[in-house]
Design a protein around this motif. Structure first.
Motif, PDB file in Angstrom:
ATOM      1  N   ASN A 103       2.452   0.636  -2.423  1.00 39.78           N
ATOM      2  CA  ASN A 103       2.337  -0.343  -3.360  1.00 39.78           C
ATOM      3  C   ASN A 103       3.355   0.092  -4.706  1.00 39.78           C
ATOM      4  O   ASN A 103       4.013  -0.603  -5.265  1.00 39.78           O
ATOM      5  CB  ASN A 103       0.941  -0.835  -4.033  1.00 39.78           C
ATOM      6  N   ARG A 109       1.906  -8.099  -0.538  1.00 35.19           N
ATOM      7  CA  ARG A 109       2.460  -9.234  -1.471  1.00 35.19           C
ATOM      8  C   ARG A 109       3.783  -9.050  -1.966  1.00 35.19           C
ATOM      9  O   ARG A 109       4.396  -9.596  -2.507  1.00 35.19           O
ATOM     10  CB  ARG A 109       1.447  -9.327  -2.568  1.00 35.19           C
ATOM     11  N   ASP A 150      -8.368  -6.618  -9.058  1.00 36.97           N
ATOM     12  CA  ASP A 150      -7.843  -6.507  -7.755  1.00 36.97           C
ATOM     13  C   ASP A 150      -8.655  -6.927  -6.724  1.00 36.97           C
ATOM     14  O   ASP A 150     -10.041  -6.780  -7.024  1.00 36.97           O
ATOM     15  CB  ASP A 150      -7.323  -5.059  -7.679  1.00 36.97           C
ATOM     16  N   THR A 205       1.428  -1.577 -10.187  1.00 35.69           N
ATOM     17  CA  THR A 205       2.545  -1.024  -9.229  1.00 35.69           C
ATOM     18  C   THR A 205       3.383   0.146  -9.703  1.00 35.69           C
ATOM     19  O   THR A 205       4.284   0.555  -9.011  1.00 35.69           O
ATOM     20  CB  THR A 205       3.550  -2.195  -9.442  1.00 35.69           C
ATOM     21  N   ARG A 213      -2.057  -5.779  -2.040  1.00 36.20           N
ATOM     22  CA  ARG A 213      -0.765  -5.940  -3.174  1.00 36.20           C
ATOM     23  C   ARG A 213       0.525  -5.550  -2.440  1.00 36.20           C
ATOM     24  O   ARG A 213       1.496  -5.887  -2.603  1.00 36.20           O
ATOM     25  CB  ARG A 213      -1.310  -5.013  -4.264  1.00 36.20           C
TER      26      ARG A 213
END
Length: 689
Positions: A584, A254, A196, A649, A251
């Motif tokens: 996230n 995104r 990440d 996630t 993230r």
């Protein structure tokens, strides 16, 4: 069947729906199930010996449900995490290995069986692989060495679908979110070697050590390409990837479907994103599709700037390293072992590699490999049709339960409820295996050329994708093979998919007590249904079209509840100083909390007003919640936990097991009271679906 699609953006592994209304006792399609024979686990489907009854359920429900197992289980040397998923995945691996062993032991094979035999034999031929060294990817390394300018560089970027190199600008086929009957090409930013962007950007001793180890690893890998002065060049690669990380979105940004929907016509791409040779890039992919989506506009512009600013020799070294690293599992053992020393041991705490045959099974079981050829046999041998029928009944039970819960929501208006019911009615379940099987007509594989086989498979699937790019989307396709232990929701098709392999204990046991099946596979079903109603899935309608079907007031009420849940999970601290990213992981957490409520509602309906029996001193509600918690029992290395927190996630299993703290019935079942560590006042319990 459409085959070559961008890495499937499927919403997760398990569980959804949360409770506002009391279950209505009706004569609907809900049926009462009773065990026909002994359950596989314990007396009724739960391993009671795994519990640690010295722990109060209200203090740590994970350790209460699985603490004895957790304290006594020793992590296998080839694992970074182990739990219910791992145990079932190993069963599936053994079953697939038995299929392969049977095929490779016979003569006069069918064409698909011959593909399986040849691929497996090539993968296991370590003598040949070791003799070849890195020569199987030498053509790609030569192309990289020959790069003279940004056009040459762009050609390599556009060809990574075949070479498995890496690129800061990548793309692939997906579904048009505004018209799911059409495909579109999605362009995104990537290109990092660490899990990440935070691994590059966080200033701490832990991450500084990882970055230093990464440089040493890159240096070692470059040596396999004959590069001797690797240290300085490795440091330049790290510096480049740090700039890539700086240009990327976090993230949690995104996953925002409003931000990542940026459609553009191919003809307008060069004007909106100049200074990159898009025609040359697409020429390598073979696609001519006019409809595109740029998932990360600003990051793509940042990547284009890097392409033009960074010296060509740094990009060459970057591509050389990633080509070696990404293909290491197919190359000589010394290359694989060097790669494993960093990615397995350093990053994830894995002490030794998985056995080679298991790595072969993984490679072969992918959707764009021989996964469906193997899956067809897997289903015939290991998946009874009775399980598919029972699973279909459970899906309808959960659909009924969620429908009743939508009716009982006090925060949603009638207009929005009409749309919610329409979406629920349109849910399409796929259970066990595809109705239409993947074909492999015209494909041939060698029993001595592993990398060549990989390239042939990639070319086969890619050619089909290019050939069908302008056709109507294929709704028969599956994003997972039957032998894969997982489940998913696809928002574009509004479908929930349950591969055969997950329909086994501890998730689904036709001989288990009903409370156990509802607390495990029932909550799995609910979780996947709930992804259609989580913070992102709820942005698509019954037909899979991304649009707002909510009133403004209802959406605001929903987001307030979602914010509350994100804040709750963000307080969990698995590693000192490193917390669960509640934003996230929000979609998965809504799935867990909501799916559990939906499954509990369906369980109550299944009782038809009767009292659940007490079995071995455990009530029906206790069995339901214990089943849930034991689905999420797991043990992790600390390195794996860190990667999950930063790049995953899902919340770690320990915290997924705590979802019942948002459910009133759990408090009553286990006598959880104020002062217990997990106790939440009623107004702090998040109830969404």
């Amino acid at each position: 069947m459409k085959k070559s699609l961008i890495a499937i953006a499927l919403a997760g592994t398990f569980l959804t729906a949360c409770g506002q209304s009391d279950p209505k006792q009706t004569n609907s399609t809900i049926v009462e199930a009773t065990p026909a024979a002994k359950a596989e686990l314990g007396e009724f489907g739960i391993d009671l010996t795994a519990r640690n009854e010295a722990v109060k359920p209200g203090d740590d429900f994970f350790m209460y449900a699985s603490g004895t197992w957790y304290d006594n289980f020793e992590m296998p040397a080839d694992k970074t995490r182990y739990g219910a998923f791992t145990q079932l995945a190993e069963r599936s691996e053994d079953q697939v290995k038995a299929i392969i062993d049977d095929i490779t032991s016979r003569q006069n094979l069918t064409p698909e069986e011959q593909l399986i035999a040849n691929f497996y034999n090539a993968y296991m031929d370590t003598d040949t692989i070791n003799k070849l060294g890195v020569s199987p990817i030498q053509a790609t390394l030569d192309q990289i060495n020959a790069i003279k300018n940004t056009d040459d560089l762009t050609k390599v970027f556009g060809n990574v679908w075949l070479t498995n190199a890496d690129s800061p600008i990548s793309g692939g086929m997906w579904f048009n979110r505004l018209g799911p009957d059409q495909y579109e090409f999605t362009i995104g930013a990537g290109g990092l070697g660490l899990p990440d962007r935070s691994y590059y950007l966080e200033d701490s001793e832990r991450f500084s050590h990882i970055r230093s180890a990464y440089v040493s690893h890159i240096t070692e890998m470059l040596a396999f390409a004959g590069i001797k002065d690797g240290q300085a060049r490795a440091e330049a690669i790290l510096a480049l990837e740090t700039q890539i990380a700086q240009g990327q979105w976090p993230r949690e940004k995104r996953r925002d479907r409003d931000l990542t929907l940026n459609q553009i016509k191919r003809a307008d791409l060069a004007k909106e994103y100049p200074n990159f040779n898009w025609d040359l890039f697409f020429e390598q992919t073979g696609y001519s599709i006019p409809q595109l989506n740029v998932s990360q506009p600003e990051p793509i512009k940042a990547m284009i700037a890097l392409v033009n600013q960074q010296p060509i020799n740094v990009w060459q070294d970057y591509l050389t390293y990633h080509t070696l690293s990404n293909n290491a599992g197919l190359l000589a053992e010394e290359v694989f072992n060097a790669n494993f020393a960093f990615y397995g041991k350093e990053l994830d705490g894995q002490e030794e590699p998985r056995p080679r045959w298991k790595r072969a099974v993984d490679e072969m079981s992918a959707t764009e490999s021989l996964g469906f050829a193997i899956g067809k046999v897997y289903v015939e041998r290991y998946f009874p049709e009775s399980s598919k029928a029972k699973m279909a009944d459970l899906v309808e039970n959960l659909r009924t339960a969620l429908g009743q819960r939508i009716d009982g929501l006090d925060w949603m208006s009638g207009d929005t409820k009409v749309n919610a019911h329409a979406k629920l009615a349109a849910f399409k379940p796929k259970i066990g295996y595809p109705d239409v099987w993947q074909t492999f007509d015209g494909l041939t594989l060698s029993n001595q050329d592993l990398v060549g086989n990989i390239h042939k498979l990639r070319q086969y699937f890619h050619a089909d994708s290019v050939a069908t790019e302008l056709e109507k989307t294929d709704r028969n396709r599956w994003g997972m093979t039957p032998q894969y232990v997982n489940a998913y929701y696809n928002s574009s098709f509004n479908e929930i998919v349950f591969p055969a392999a997950i329909l086994q204990p501890p998730f689904f046991d036709p001989n288990a007590d009903p409370a156990v099946n509802y607390g495990s596979i029932g909550a799995v079903i609910g979780h996947e249904m709930g992804h259609g109603f989580d913070d992102q899935g709820s942005k698509s309608d019954a037909n899979g079209i991304q649009r707002n079907w909510w009133t403004d007031a209802d959406r605001a009420a929903f987001e307030a509840k979602a914010d509350q849940l994100a804040a709750q999970y963000s307080l969990y601290e698995p590693i000192t100083g490193h917390f669960v990213n509640g934003r996230n992981s929000l979609g998965e957490n809504i799935g867990d909390v909501g799916g559990l409520s939906m499954a509990y509602h369906a369980y109550q309906l299944s009782l038809n007003g009767k009292e659940a029996p007490v079995i071995n001193g455990v009530t029906g509600d206790q069995r339901f919640f214990l089943a849930w918690a034991q689905v999420w029992k797991e043990k992790r290395t600390e390195q794996s936990m860190l990667s999950q927190l930063k790049a995953g996630t899902h919340a770690p299993g320990h915290y997924r097991a705590l979802a019942p703290r948002n459910h009133d019935a759990w408090y009553k079942a286990f006598d959880v009271k104020p002062g217990d560590k997990l106790y939440l006042p009623e107004d702090e319990r998040v109830r969404i679906w």
